[in-house]
Design an enzyme around this catalytic site. Structure first.
Site, short mmCIF file in Angstrom:
data_model
loop_
_atom_site.label_atom_id
_atom_site.label_comp_id
_atom_site.label_asym_id
_atom_site.label_seq_id
_atom_site.Cartn_x
_atom_site.Cartn_y
_atom_site.Cartn_z
N SER A 191 -9.45 -0.34 8.02
CA SER A 191 -8.78 -0.27 6.69
C SER A 191 -8.19 -1.42 5.93
O SER A 191 -8.14 -1.34 4.66
CB SER A 191 -7.78 1.06 6.52
OG SER A 191 -8.43 2.29 6.72
N LYS B 205 0.94 -1.35 0.04
CA LYS B 205 0.07 -0.07 0.20
C LYS B 205 0.89 1.30 0.11
O LYS B 205 2.05 1.16 0.46
CB LYS B 205 -0.83 -0.01 1.21
CG LYS B 205 -1.97 1.25 1.27
CD LYS B 205 -2.77 1.05 2.62
CE LYS B 205 -3.81 2.13 2.61
NZ LYS B 205 -4.34 1.97 3.90
N SER C 32 -9.11 1.85 3.64
CA SER C 32 -8.39 2.66 2.92
C SER C 32 -7.36 1.80 1.95
O SER C 32 -6.86 2.49 1.09
CB SER C 32 -7.86 3.67 3.50
OG SER C 32 -6.78 2.91 4.48
#
Length: 470
Positions: A184, A80, A160
């Site tokens: 997330s 990420k 996220s």
């Protein structure tokens, strides 16, 4: 011929060991899949194909000699774009960060979890998308646009860590690193039909420290619990850059997978005591899975943890963290921010130290209550989310009446406040074919129990989904 993008990390490693295919084969297949899915789902900020193939070739040579470098030698992974990965920028979904200069003037450092993957020979495919600074439960940003759901590209992938979830679901690497400050890794994993674990806080070291403080965790996002256990064995070791990191776990998470659920005391809370309105399809799928846990020998009781929604305290901690992230920005840079982020930063900047400490008091009381709860119950089971994926490009479902993403994620953020391990397991689909997640929560430091129960669901054939056409 075997489709290598359909294999888990464990299966890839078996294939390398037996000489049926090589890390180069697996990396090429994963890169081809990533390039194919990118126009439709937008999972990646950047692909690092040349570096990946070079690392894969080095791994293939080590396997040929019978000398793999570590537990994940040659396995394709994604990271990420919140976590540092040397050799390229970490932009965090923001136009306010320079691609050419880091805070230290160069991009030459790995986050602790990335460094551990590198030491174990993993192959980095690239960086995955995030909302700006990871601030919300869906993945769209001013920098990289909207990330879409593998099951229906008109729907959100969640966030996220939405890019990571979409990549794993579609076969662009079996392993991904995500971050979780309020759900997330679990939110997008539930929406995209994969497994994800938010470990106990400190189990996976984090550097640089998050502005969201001890709400922020790093966690594995994978096809199944076995892969997550393997990944956690690699990344769950201390790093001197994180003073809050835990000491090594007493044993291997992989070795602890096989105990099953027989005799475990499981509390099933379908709606947190009626506080959450759960869609019927979600409730039914989760209940079926819970019944299967009982059939596997767990002692299941329908009961609720003793707390009310801590959303106001969470908002105080979250909004002040967001304000801190953007504190250094000038007026022109603030205009570049996601409007929703800019709004919560304004709220956070107006909160006082006393407001913050009052939220900490709520957090501590919640932690006490959950600690007592787990004196009686080994595991808490809830839906991961009360809904399935909604339209892409919006923070909340249209017509829901919610103002912020926390309105539709009431099962996830409480366990960031308490720092407990919590995982999501895919246990079915709704009438539109969209994935449904079940959440497993255990007492702090009992990540092994969460992984063990999840693995039992996979072994029993309850868990596990794949989007069509991949």
């Amino acid at each position: 011929m075997t489709d290598l993008t359909e294999l888990t990390a464990v299966q890839l490693l078996d294939g390398y060991r037996e000489g049926r295919f090589s890390p180069v084969d697996a990396t090429r297949a994963a890169l081809e899949r990533a390039e194919r899915i990118q126009p439709e789902v937008n999972a990646f900020v950047r692909l690092t194909a040349d570096e990946a193939l070079a690392r894969a070739a080095e791994s293939a040579e080590r396997w040929r000699r019978g000398e793999p470098a570590g537990l994940l030698d040659g396995v394709p992974v994604t990271v990420k774009d919140i976590l540092l990965m040397r050799g390229g920028p970490t932009l965090k979904g923001s136009k306010t960060i320079s691609e050419t200069l880091s805070e230290k003037g160069r991009w030459d450092e790995d986050a602790p979890s990335v460094a551990r993957l590198r030491a174990h020979g993993a192959v980095f495919l690239g960086k995955t998308t995030t909302p700006e600074f990871g601030w919300k439960g869906v993945t769209d940003s001013p920098l990289s646009g909207v990330t879409r759901n593998p099951y229906d590209p008109t729907r959100t992938a969640g966030g996220s860590s939405g890019g990571a979830a979409a990549a794993v679901a579609l076969g662009a690497g079996p392993l991904a690193l995500g971050t979780d400050g309020g759900g997330s890794v679990r939110i997008p994993a539930a929406f995209c039909g994969i497994f994800a674990l938010k470990p106990t806080y400190g189990r996976v070291p984090l550097y640089p420290a998050s502005a969201f403080g001890t709400l922020a965790h790093v966690g594995p996002m994978t096809r199944d619990a076995a892969d997550a256990a393997l990944l956690l064995d690699v990344i769950g070791t201390p790093d001197s850059r994180d003073w809050s990191a835990l000491p090594p776990a007493p044993g291997s998470f992989v070795a602890g997978l096989t105990g099953g659920v027989h005799g475990l005391r499981v509390a099933y809370s379908p709606s947190l005591g009626g506080q959450v309105a759960v869609r019927p399809a979600v409730a039914a799928a989760v209940r079926r899975a819970v019944e299967r846990l009982a059939g596997l020998g767990a002692y299941v009781e329908e009961t609720d943890p003793d707390f009310t929604d801590p959303v106001d305290a969470f908002h105080t901690l979250w909004f002040t963290g967001a304000a801190r992230v953007t504190q250094h920005l000038g007026p022109h840079q603030r205009e570049l921010l996601d409007p929703g982020l800019r709004e919560i930063c304004g709220v956070g900047a107006r909160l006082t130290a006393l407001d913050y400490l009052a939220a900490v008091d709520v957090r501590m009381e919640l932690g006490r209550r959950m600690g007592r709860f787990h004196d009686t119950y080994d595991l808490l089971v809830t839906p991961t989310l009360p809904i399935t994926a909604f339209e892409a490009g919006t923070e909340v479902p249209k017509g829901s009446g919610h103002r912020r993403w926390t309105g539709w994620t009431p099962f996830t953020y409480p366990f960031n406040l308490t720092q407990q391990p919590a995982a999501t397991v895919p246990v079915g689909r709704d009438g539109d074919g969209l994935p449904i997640g079940l959440q497993l929560v255990a007492a702090r430091h009992r990540d092994d129990l969460v992984l063990r129960a999840a693995h039992a669901l996979y072994e029993a054939g309850i868990a596990g989904l794949r989007p069509s056409g991949t």
